[in-house]
Motif scaffolding. Structure first.
Motif: not given
Ligand code: HEM
Length: 152
Positions: A6, A10, A55-56, A59, A62-63, A67, A92, A96-97, A100, A138-139, A149
């Motif tokens: 994460l 970030n 980043q993809l 990401g 992370l996906y 949680p 998100h 983002m995809i 990209i 972007i958060p 965030r």
């Protein structure tokens, strides 16, 4: 592992935001100023492409361990009615995809331009669309609670 990824995700955001803004400004300046497409222009779009693809990958990793995404997946119907769960489970990721993909197309189509002005024009259009999408997903710290965030 989740926290480390994460943080990396970030921080990489800044590389993408900075490279995207530089590439965008240079593309418009090159297009309207009829400038020469230099090795530096090529490098900026290459570094942007590499950071975006990295980043993809992060990401996607992370996906599957996030949680908040796990919580959304337990009941997708209910998650779609919740702005925070919907953002992390669908908005998100999809914005983002797409962003990209637009960066990738900007790089490929830009290189195929017949002359330097055409290269800059193509890059400018794709990168502008990518910027709008990526910046909207972007958060940012000022977003609503649950989505917002911190900067670092
Ligand atoms: C240009 C592309 C992207 C940017 C700029 C970006 C930016 C960010 C930022 C700033 C965060 C918050 C980090 C933090 O809390 O410290 C985040 C979280 C996250 N992103 Fe991305 N992201 C991008 C692409 C993606 C993609 C393509 C995916 C999925 C395939 C993804 C999935 C996630 C997930 C799952 C989280 C964490 C949710 C949680 O807190 O559990 N991101 N992203």
């Amino acid at each position: 592992m989740f926290t480390g990824l994460l943080h990396l995700h970030n921080l990489l955001r800044y590389a993408i935001v900075i490279l995207l803004v530089i590439a965008l400004i240079k593309s418009f300046a090159g297009w309207f100023g009829k400038k020469e497409y230099t090795a530096a222009d090529n490098k900026i779009s290459l570094f942007l492409l590499i950071s975006a693809h990295l980043q993809l990958l992060i990401g996607l990793g992370l996906y599957f361990i996030s949680p908040v995404v796990k919580e959304a997946m337990t009941d997708m119907g209910a998650a779609m009615k919740d702005a925070v769960l919907r953002f992390w489970a669908t908005e998100h990721l999809s914005a983002m995809i797409l962003g990209i993909i637009l960066i990738t197309l900007g790089r490929i189509m830009g290189k195929k331009g017949k002359n330097d002005t055409a290269k800059f024009r193509r890059q400018a259009i794709y990168f502008l669309l990518a910027t709008v999408l990526i910046f909207s997903a972007i958060p940012w710290p000022w977003a609503e609670m649950g989505i917002a965030r911190p900067w670092f």
